[in-house]
Design a protein around this motif. Sequence first.
Motif, short mmCIF file in Angstrom:
data_model
loop_
_atom_site.label_atom_id
_atom_site.label_comp_id
_atom_site.label_asym_id
_atom_site.label_seq_id
_atom_site.Cartn_x
_atom_site.Cartn_y
_atom_site.Cartn_z
N PRO A 330 -15.65 18.47 40.32
CA PRO A 330 -14.75 17.59 41.06
C PRO A 330 -14.86 16.12 40.62
O PRO A 330 -15.78 15.73 39.89
N GLU A 331 -13.94 15.33 41.10
CA GLU A 331 -13.90 13.89 40.84
C GLU A 331 -15.18 13.24 41.37
O GLU A 331 -15.69 13.61 42.43
N LEU A 332 -15.73 12.26 40.62
CA LEU A 332 -16.96 11.56 41.01
C LEU A 332 -18.04 12.57 41.38
O LEU A 332 -18.63 12.55 42.46
N SER A 333 -18.33 13.46 40.43
CA SER A 333 -19.10 14.68 40.69
C SER A 333 -20.49 14.44 41.25
O SER A 333 -20.95 15.16 42.14
N SER A 334 -21.18 13.44 40.74
CA SER A 334 -22.59 13.26 41.13
C SER A 334 -22.76 12.41 42.39
O SER A 334 -23.77 12.52 43.08
N THR A 335 -21.79 11.57 42.70
CA THR A 335 -21.90 10.70 43.87
C THR A 335 -21.12 11.20 45.06
O THR A 335 -21.37 10.82 46.19
N GLY A 336 -20.17 12.07 44.78
CA GLY A 336 -19.19 12.40 45.80
C GLY A 336 -18.21 11.25 45.93
O GLY A 336 -18.42 10.16 45.39
N PRO A 337 -17.08 11.46 46.63
CA PRO A 337 -16.11 10.38 46.81
C PRO A 337 -16.74 9.19 47.52
O PRO A 337 -17.49 9.35 48.48
N VAL A 338 -16.43 8.00 47.02
CA VAL A 338 -17.08 6.78 47.54
C VAL A 338 -16.11 5.94 48.37
O VAL A 338 -16.32 4.75 48.57
N ASN A 339 -15.05 6.57 48.86
CA ASN A 339 -13.99 5.85 49.58
C ASN A 339 -14.50 4.98 50.71
O ASN A 339 -13.97 3.89 50.96
N ASN A 340 -15.51 5.46 51.42
CA ASN A 340 -15.95 4.77 52.62
C ASN A 340 -17.19 3.90 52.41
O ASN A 340 -17.78 3.41 53.37
N LEU A 341 -17.57 3.73 51.15
CA LEU A 341 -18.73 2.89 50.85
C LEU A 341 -18.29 1.47 50.53
O LEU A 341 -17.19 1.24 50.01
N HIS A 342 -19.16 0.52 50.81
CA HIS A 342 -18.90 -0.87 50.44
C HIS A 342 -19.01 -1.01 48.92
O HIS A 342 -19.76 -0.28 48.27
N LYS A 343 -18.30 -1.97 48.37
CA LYS A 343 -18.30 -2.11 46.91
C LYS A 343 -19.71 -2.35 46.37
O LYS A 343 -20.05 -1.87 45.28
N ASN A 344 -20.54 -3.04 47.11
CA ASN A 344 -21.92 -3.26 46.64
C ASN A 344 -22.70 -1.96 46.56
O ASN A 344 -23.52 -1.76 45.66
N GLU A 345 -22.43 -1.06 47.53
CA GLU A 345 -23.08 0.26 47.49
C GLU A 345 -22.59 1.06 46.28
O GLU A 345 -23.37 1.77 45.63
N ILE A 346 -21.31 0.94 45.99
CA ILE A 346 -20.74 1.67 44.86
C ILE A 346 -21.33 1.15 43.55
O ILE A 346 -21.65 1.92 42.64
N LYS A 347 -21.52 -0.17 43.47
CA LYS A 347 -22.13 -0.76 42.26
C LYS A 347 -23.51 -0.18 42.00
O LYS A 347 -23.90 0.05 40.84
N LYS A 348 -24.27 0.06 43.07
CA LYS A 348 -25.62 0.61 42.91
C LYS A 348 -25.58 2.04 42.36
O LYS A 348 -26.53 2.50 41.73
N LEU A 349 -24.47 2.74 42.61
CA LEU A 349 -24.34 4.11 42.13
C LEU A 349 -23.77 4.19 40.72
O LEU A 349 -23.80 5.24 40.09
N ALA A 350 -23.25 3.08 40.24
CA ALA A 350 -22.57 3.07 38.94
C ALA A 350 -23.57 3.21 37.79
O ALA A 350 -24.73 2.79 37.89
N GLU A 351 -23.09 3.81 36.70
CA GLU A 351 -23.90 3.97 35.49
C GLU A 351 -23.03 3.70 34.27
O GLU A 351 -21.81 3.79 34.33
N GLU A 352 -23.67 3.41 33.17
CA GLU A 352 -22.95 3.38 31.91
C GLU A 352 -22.60 4.80 31.50
O GLU A 352 -23.20 5.77 32.00
N ALA A 353 -21.67 4.91 30.59
CA ALA A 353 -21.15 6.23 30.23
C ALA A 353 -22.23 7.16 29.68
O ALA A 353 -22.12 8.38 29.79
N ASN A 354 -23.28 6.59 29.10
CA ASN A 354 -24.37 7.42 28.56
C ASN A 354 -25.60 7.41 29.45
O ASN A 354 -26.71 7.64 28.99
N GLY A 355 -25.38 7.16 30.76
CA GLY A 355 -26.50 7.03 31.69
C GLY A 355 -27.13 8.35 32.08
O GLY A 355 -26.87 9.41 31.48
N GLU A 356 -27.92 8.29 33.15
CA GLU A 356 -28.76 9.44 33.51
C GLU A 356 -27.92 10.65 33.93
O GLU A 356 -28.29 11.80 33.65
N THR A 357 -26.77 10.44 34.59
CA THR A 357 -25.94 11.57 34.98
C THR A 357 -25.38 12.28 33.76
O THR A 357 -25.37 13.51 33.67
N THR A 358 -24.91 11.51 32.79
CA THR A 358 -24.39 12.10 31.56
C THR A 358 -25.49 12.87 30.84
O THR A 358 -25.26 13.98 30.32
#
Length: 575
Positions: A330-358
């Motif tokens: 599914p979309e945003l597979s490792s974090t789940g949908p982030v619709n209800n999170l604050h942008k600062n929280e979303i930034k903490k979940l963000a990774e570069e394309a070759n990051g740990e989730t990849t």
Amino acid sequence: MVSSPFKVASVQFNPILNERDKNIEELLKVTEQAFKEGARLVVAPEMATTGYYYANREAIKPFVDTIPGKTTAAFAKLAKKYNSYVVFGMPEVDGKTDLYYNSAALVGPEGYVGKYRKTQMWETEMHWGAWGDLGVPVFDTKIGKIAINICMDSAYSETARLAGIQGADILAFPTNSSAQAISALPARAQQNGMYVVSANRSNTEVGFHMIGGSAIWSPEGDKLAEAKVVMTESEDIDEPTITYATIDPKNFDNKNKEYLEGRRPELYKDLMLTVAPWDYTKNTTPHDVVAAALQYEPVIGNKEKNKEKIERLIKEAKLKDSKLNLVVLPELSSTGPVNNLHKNEIKKLAEEANGETTQFIAKLAKEYQVSIVFGMVEQENNHLFNTAILISEDGQTVGKYQKTHLNKSDKKWAKEGSTLSVFETKSLGKIGVLLGEDAQYPEASSVLAVKRADIIAIPSAWNGQYGGEMQINKTVSANTYPEGSMVTWDAVAIGAQAYTVVANYVGTKEEYAGRSSLYTLDPLYALDQPVVASANKEEALIVKFKTIQPDAWFNQELLILSRQPAYFKPLIQEN
């Protein structure tokens, strides 16, 4: 313009071949009957004045008429008498060029209003008719803005879209359909936020059986009324059938029409290309694919919990079928949908394309020897993107796609992507990727078709915010659509002629609706079978298909060869 609800009528009328004068006389009677019942708009079938099958120009020559001409004048008297409108199909002769066209005329209380010449013709009329050259005009009338498409036009989303971007409220749809044309109509209504009034025939002519099922569709893709469907010649209904429904002008402004504002014409330039039949970049080798669409209830913001679910479901899928070679998450597979999170929280979940989730997904791809499409919050150059990445079975990144059509929640944190992408793989052929709301925009999947995607993967987070359950008559399709089939996703597959694998979530407070699925090229005539998962169960839906289908009566190659991009230019022009 009228503001109160009004009645419309679809006339399932069966003309007699080569009997123009008699057909017109009978069609006038049926039209008047509908007008007497209060219909403000009547729609009759394609080639309603003459019948459909003509071998060449000489055969049809005695039966053509100019538009406007004698035929439209006869209907104008009736329309004026009842202060109403009628659309009917007829063969037209151009008075200046002597070219013939498969056309439809719109006549109203003020007389002749306008005409449409069929843009996307079927083989039969190509032997006598020229390609339509008027585009898709939209006519302002007392009952709303009316556009016309004819039969095979509906197989190409662009033709109805040309009406949609001009603000059409109603699409009149004369047809002689054996299944394909009328089955596309709920998607065309929904994609453009307009009512569709379709009129088909219900009998057989020179061996060609038309199945009836004339219907009126709402801008939401809901079936308002439908005539009887007759799937075999033994069920033919030769006498006219009138089907009525009510159109409410208050619904001319609707959510689906608002979505048109989210179009991104700058991304659709490839719609103007026709490389076939000399496209040396296309894949010509069919591939046997065993795919798994994973659906699970995400733990929002908890990558480790979601990774556990992903690994478990891939392992289960591989155990079920050792030939598994594609997995879509599914979309945003490792974090789940982030619709209800604050942008600062979303930034903490963000990774570069070759990051740990990849790296985690790459490890799974190598371990289970599968290609995987997954989604993530990507950080690139101080921007966040809703991104999907394709990893091959050897753990290598084949490509990434950044979502191009963002929803309201996405726009709070994500930057729009700038490219619609198709990726080349050795084991699976060419794979295109769309994310969530991208599927609402038929231009996006059409671009992937032009780029010759064999497969389209759609990671989604869908809880009913767009689209809806398919409501076509179940008997129309030789291979029945499963319960819970979704109009929007099916329209991607058939419209692009690319097998489409959708992965969606279940559960959470957002009530994600599951229905992960495979949509196929042609269930209508029994080529293949769509498959749909449950609405609420965590599972790996396993599906099998062979790409390309070079011997099918209609496939991506024929789609590309037959489309008429010269008339698509308004779709790529920015406001």
